[in-house]
Structures are given as C-alpha cells and as structure tokens.
Design an enzyme around this catalytic site. Structure first.
Site, PDB file in Angstrom:
ATOM      1  N   GLU A 181      -6.494  -7.462  -0.760  1.00 17.64           N
ATOM      2  CA  GLU A 181      -6.948  -7.415   0.637  1.00 17.64           C
ATOM      3  C   GLU A 181      -8.385  -6.948   0.693  1.00 17.64           C
ATOM      4  O   GLU A 181      -8.767  -6.013  -0.023  1.00 17.64           O
ATOM      5  CB  GLU A 181      -6.155  -6.370   1.438  1.00 17.64           C
ATOM      6  CG  GLU A 181      -4.736  -6.685   1.770  1.00 17.64           C
ATOM      7  CD  GLU A 181      -4.116  -5.540   2.589  1.00 17.64           C
ATOM      8  OE1 GLU A 181      -4.840  -4.826   3.305  1.00 17.64           O
ATOM      9  OE2 GLU A 181      -2.902  -5.370   2.482  1.00 17.64           O
TER      10      GLU A 181
ATOM     11  N   GLU B 248       0.833  -1.207   0.000  1.00 12.78           N
ATOM     12  CA  GLU B 248       0.000   0.000   0.000  1.00 12.78           C
ATOM     13  C   GLU B 248       0.866   1.256   0.000  1.00 12.78           C
ATOM     14  O   GLU B 248       0.800   2.084   0.932  1.00 12.78           O
ATOM     15  CB  GLU B 248      -0.964   0.003   1.191  1.00 12.78           C
ATOM     16  CG  GLU B 248      -2.080  -1.001   1.043  1.00 12.78           C
ATOM     17  CD  GLU B 248      -3.192  -0.847   2.077  1.00 12.78           C
ATOM     18  OE1 GLU B 248      -2.984  -0.145   3.081  1.00 12.78           O
ATOM     19  OE2 GLU B 248      -4.265  -1.437   1.882  1.00 12.78           O
TER      20      GLU B 248
END
Ligand code: GAL
Length: 678
Positions: free
Chosen positions: A319, A162
């Site tokens: 995710e 991320e």
C-alpha cells in the site's frame, strides 16, 4: 512443511512464465454495485493492473451471522479478475470482526491502559491474545483456504491487515494472562523476573506470576523493565497470531506464499518487523507519504529498511497512496511527479510490486476522502492518467524484477529495543526521538551523496566501511561483543548520545556512560546533558546542538577530539571523539546536531573511513542513487531529491526509463550498466 515457491517471484496467471512487476491495489468491490465491477476490470486492464488485494475487510459479508456463510459474491469477483488476467493477493478477511461477533463476544474487545474498552464501529477491535477471537478468526481462515485453495488466480495470501495498526497494546485480562505465560517462558522463575525487573525498587517484589499485570494506568511511573517487556510481549503476541494464520494456510495451500503488510513507516514502532520477517514467505510493506521537510528522505528510509529487513530479497509494496491521505490534520494532494517518484523510490530499494490503497475511491465510510487509483472524478483525471502511465512504465521494468538491492558502503543500525527503551518515561529528557535521530543521519548521508543501508541491529556488519548507531540505547553483552569485533576487524563505528546505556533488562551499565560502549569508544561521561527547549550550544565547526549535549571526557593518548563546544557549560570540552583501533575506529557524537550539523562530522568520519560518494560531485545531495543487481547487471536508480531539474549526464549507464540528461523535479531515471568490479 513444503516451502511455498517465491518464483521470480510470484505467479501472474496471465503470464506465468514471465516475471512482471506487480501493479495494483486493495480492491473493495463489496462497496460497489455489480455493474461497477465490469468497469473496474476494464480500467484495471487499461492501467496495466495485474494484482489486487481482495477481501481485506469482508468478514461481515462473508459470514454475516455465526452460522451463515456467503462466498458467492467473492467467487464471482475472483473469477472475473482471473478472466481478465489479474492475480489475487487474497486476504484472510480477519482484520475487522463483524457486528455479530462483537455483540455475542464483547470479551474480544481490546482494553486501553486506563481500562476503557475499544468498541466496535471502526476496525481492528480485537485483542491479539483473545482465545475467542482466535477461534472464530481461524475458522474463517480455514474456510477461505479450503474454498480457494485450487483457484489459479490466487498468487499470495494476505494475513489480516496491518497487524497492530490499532490494537498493538491491549491491557485486558486476556493480555494479562498471556503476558504471564510469556514472562514465565522468558524468566523461568519469579526470582529471575524480580532481578530482571529490579523490583526491590518501590516495593514491587513479586512472589507469584499471578500477581503480575500489564503496565496499566498507575499512580506514577510504571516499572521500566515491565514496560519494555510488555512492548516485547505485545510484538510477540501479534507475531504468534500471524504464525497461527500462516500455519493453517501453509497446511492447506503449501504452494501459495503467505505475507502480511508491515508498516515500516513514520513513528509506527510497536511491531519489531526485523523479528517478524522470517515468519512470512515474502516481506510486504505499506508506506504513506506525510508532507514535511524530510518527507522524501523518510520514504527512502522506510523503503531502505524494508529492503534490509527482507535481507536484500525483493519485497512487495502493498500500500501507498496516489495522492492525499485522510488521516492527517491537513491532507494535501501530492505534487506533480510525486506519484511516480514515490513508487519508483520503493522499486529502487527492492520492491517488485507497486500497490496502492485503494483501487476505487470510496463513496462512503471513513476513508472517502483518501485518494485512490480511480478518484471520485473518474478516469478523466490527472491521477488516473498518472496511474495508466506508471502502469506502462512498470511493464517496461520487468527485467528489474528479481534483482537484489545492492549493499551500500555504509550502514545505519536500527534497533527496536533501543527505540522502545530510549523513549520511555522518567528519562533525562522526554524530547528525544529515536526515529528522528536515525533519519537525521540518513538525511546527512543523502546530502553527502553516500549510499547507506538502514539495517536491523542483528544484521551482519562485515563489509560495511562505516556503521552509525544512533541512540543505540539498549546494548546487551552480545551486541557489545559484535560491535567490538566489527571495530577490531577494521570497521568504523560511530555511536551517538544516549547509546550503550542499558542492558537487555534496562539496567544501567555502571562505571560511567556510555556504559557498554565506554571502553570501545575510549570516553567517559559522568552526567547526561539534556538541554531545555530553546537552548542551544555552539560547536567549533560552526554548527550547534539542541536537545542534548554530553560533556565528553576522552581517554588520554588514545582518543582524538573531533569537535568541541564553544559555548555553554561545556565550552572547551569535547562533543565528538574518535578512537583509532588498528585499521578501524570507534567514534562518538555526544550532541543532537540535526542533519545539517551531522553532515560535516559525518563527512569527516566517512573520509577517514575511506567511504566516499559514488556520485559525481555536482549531484551529491541533489540526487539519491540506489542500486539493484542481477548477476553482472546493475540497475541504477537516480532520484531527484529537489524541486529543480538536475543534470545527470555524468552518471554512466543506458537509460531504461526516465530522462537522459536533465532529471526533472521529483523525477526518477533508471539506467543499466555492467556491475563494476573494484
Ligand atoms: C492503511 C490500511 C488501509 C487504509 C490506509 C489508508 O493503514 O491498511 O486499509 O486504511 O491505511 O491510508
């Protein structure tokens, strides 16, 4: 450079010849004693897990001191997974620097706008532009790639994690130096920059690039173009970092595809993913469901935009959560059925892998209350039973793997520059929310049962019968021309309030609003119409506006008024207009209507554009329909948007999974049928 294969589309070591829907999670075995690993793989097999992301936060374990390396435990985990037929999406492990690095080199730590340091103790405490961080991180990437380059379990590389989640905006001296380099490349000379930034305002004229700083905490409103450029630069700086890791991986392991997990979700806006997508071998995304009135629509919006950022190609859901997260003020569990609905909604929009954060819920650390595939309660739990059931169901959807998201008849434009620029300070109102406006149009499309793609503003619009541009604030001449061509080619454009206002330098297009689009729309606005909190104005279609209400002047003869104000200062004036242009049209909606107020206006505009719902009337609004196509086969995903059962017998196709007749609350049915030719 060899282009890594994207098979159909990843290699699963257990069944290399057969496409399989990926199913798995972030796996953090270093948080657990060795004996738990055996239990983990047993349960993974039971759940049908076939891929895990490994080593995301393992730097401190892999390199506990500058000159100490410890790969033995990771070797063992990877071998264990491989022996159990589980592929590895191997992280480069650079997401969170180890204590020794931050201690020896505090100059890697990010600095906030007001000059505070972001200290170690959490994660991602590194400056995207730090040469020292790069040196150490890229050394680790190289070590990882060299060590595991021949391991058959590795199906992909997962760059960092991320990127930009916590460190997108860094105002340090490293950032200042890199910003100057970026500006020098963009503008070439200081005079060009002075023009672009409008520095004759407030005596900001620069004589040398060395005088320029990031927009640090200032006495009043910082220069808006400086702010916008800093946002562009910050996105580019992390993109550049992504490239550097990727290039090492491509050089050492040309056969292994490289990805990084994007965060196309919610209000995460610092990274221009439409611009990043070409840098990865396949797109991955993370999405977290945050309960709220439009939560289900927001999930779909995110998956839809991700699918279009991936240009219709399958992508990887890296995710999401099985149930509650830990980072909201109040973290409620998912309702029954939501785990499956959320996963299958991502699949509907093109995901070929369904993964969670994380495999086993942590005992310690900041995320110990975040849900996982194996909760604290263990395998004897509703979550694990749902996880096992979903694994079986996904295994039955193998035929869907590799199919493409089918283009919709309508589109919503999504533009990072407009998102960034429209929400800057010293504007007519600070209440305007770009993403919320786009989501409201999306909800209105869903309520009408009309499929709409959410597409980056650079996308090819040909083929869309209707294109909505919510708050398309930043319109460079090139984009204006593309929109004009779309309309003159028979397309139907709808722009909302605060569109067309500035060019790429955030300078106003003069001559009346909406500036760049005024001519095309055939309207003129002389003053903006922000509304005070609690104020609203009524419209003659029975709806009302809040936050924003432009008084729209229409060009005589050319432009029809669709909807008018019936109260307030603008009573009697146009709020919505439409100009017919040959076979196409250009419409304007000058007020913030919310999804319910948008729906009747959109219904009217869609009907005039000949764009209709493909669903039987009784299902419109109740069910989201999404299509994927593979050759002559179409997969129809029907997603129940409500908490009540819905009769879906009216939709053609043979059921692959889910209900045949009554779609249960929060359920999803997948059907297959031959592609219909128009
Ligand atoms: C993501 C992150 C994961 C985990 C998760 C919790 O932002 O990549 O490591 O923190 O959120 O929701």
């Amino acid at each position: 450079m060899t282009t890594p294969p994207t098979h159909r589309w990843l290699r699963w070591p257990s069944e290399p010849e057969r496409p399989r829907m990926g199913y798995g999670a972030d796996y953090n075995p270093e948080q657990w004693p060795r004996e738990v690993w055996d239990e983990d793989v047993r349960l993974m097999r039971e759940a049908g897990v076939n891929v895990v992301s490994l080593a995301i936060f393992s730097w401190a374990r892999l390199q506990p001191e500058r000159d100490q390396w410890n790969f033995a435990w990771l070797d063992e985990v990877i071998d264990l997974l491989h022996a159990n037929g589980i592929a590895v999406d191997l992280a480069t492990a650079t997401a969170s620097p180890p204590p020794w690095l931050a201690t020896e080199h505090p100059e890697i730590l990010p600095v906030t706008q007001d000059g505070s340091t972001l200290w170690p103790g959490a994660r991602q405490h590194w400056r995207p532009t730090s040469p020292v961080f790069r040196e150490h991180a890229l050394k680790l990437v190289t070590a990882m790639a060299e060590r595991y380059k021949d391991h058959p379990a590795i199906c992909a590389w997962h760059v960092s994690n991320e990127l930009g989640c916590h460190n997108i905006y860094d105002y340090s001296d490293d950032a200042a130096a890199a910003f100057r380099t970026w500006l020098t490349e963009r503008y070439g000379s200081i005079d060009v920059l002075n023009d672009a930034w409008g520095t004759d305002f407030w005596s900001q004229r620069y004589t040398r690039f060395e005088q320029i700083l990031p927009p640090r905490q200032a006495a009043s409103h910082p220069n808006p173009t400086q702010q916008l450029d800093f946002k562009r630069f910050s996105s580019d700086a992390l993109k550049q970092y992504l490239r550097e890791e990727r290039d090492i991986l491509h050089r050492i392991t040309p056969e292994i595809p490289v990805t990084t997990n994007f965060m196309v979700m919610g209000e995460t806006k610092g990274m221009d993913y439409a611009d990043w997508a070409a840098e990865v071998d396949f797109v991955s995304n993370d999405h977290y469901f945050v309960p709220g009135p439009q939560a289900v629509d927001e999930l779909s919006f995110s998956a839809n935009l991700t699918g279009n950022i991936a240009a219709g190609k399958p992508w990887f859901l890296m995710e999401h959560s099985t149930s509650a997260v830990n980072w909201q003020p109040i973290n409620t569990p998912k309702k029954p059925g939501a785990l499956r609905r959320d996963s299958l909604t991502h699949v509907a929009h093109g995901a070929d892998a369904v993964c969670y954060f994380q495999w086993r819920q942590s005992r310690a650390g900041a995320e110990k209350f975040h849900s996982a595939m194996v909760p604290h309660a263990g395998e004897d739990s509703p979550i694990f039973r749902d996880v096992v059931a979903l694994g079986q169901e996904l295994a039955g959807l193998s035929d869907v793997v590799g199919s493409r998201r089918s283009a919709a008849p309508a589109a919503i434009l999504f533009d990072w520059d407009s998102w960034w620029a429209s929400e800057q300070d010293s504007h007519p109102t600070d209440r305007l929310r770009y993403k919320q406006e786009a989501l409201d149009w999306y909800t209105a499309f869903l309520d009408l049962g009309i499929r709409a793609d959410v597409v980056p503003s650079a996308a090819d619009l040909t083929g869309y019968g209707l294109v909505v541009a919510p708050i398309l604030h930043t319109v460079p001449a090139e984009l204006r021309t593309r929109l004009e061509e779309y309309v003159s080619g028979g397309g139907n454009l709808v722009a909302s309030y605060f569109s067309g206002i500035t060019d790429e330098n955030d300078h106003i297009w003069l001559g009346g609003y909406p500036g760049a689009l005024a001519e095309l729309l055939g309207i003129r606005i002389e003053e903006f119409g922000p509304l005070l909190d609690g104020e609203s104005v009524s419209l003659d279609n029975g709806t009302s506006a809040t936050t924003w209400a432009d008084r729209v002047h229409t060009r005589a003869g050319d432009v029809a008024t669709l909807v008018r104000y019936t109260s307030g200062e603008h009573a009697g004036a146009a709020a919505g207009t439409r100009r017919a242009v040959g076979a196409g049209s250009a419409a304007y909606v000058g007020a913030r209507l919310g999804s319910e107020g948008i729906a009747p206006v959109l219904a009217d505009l869609a009907a005039r554009a000949g764009v209709t719902s493909e669903l039987p009337e009784e299902l419109r609004g109740e069910v989201e329909q999404v299509l994927r196509t593979d050759g002559g086969t179409e997969y129809v995903f029907l997603i129940n948007r409500t908490d009540a059962p819905v009769d879906i017998t009216g939709v053609e196709g043979e059921t692959v999974t889910g209900e045949d007749a009554k779609l249960a609350p929060r359920s999803v049915t997948v059907r297959t049928r031959a592609v219909r030719t128009a």
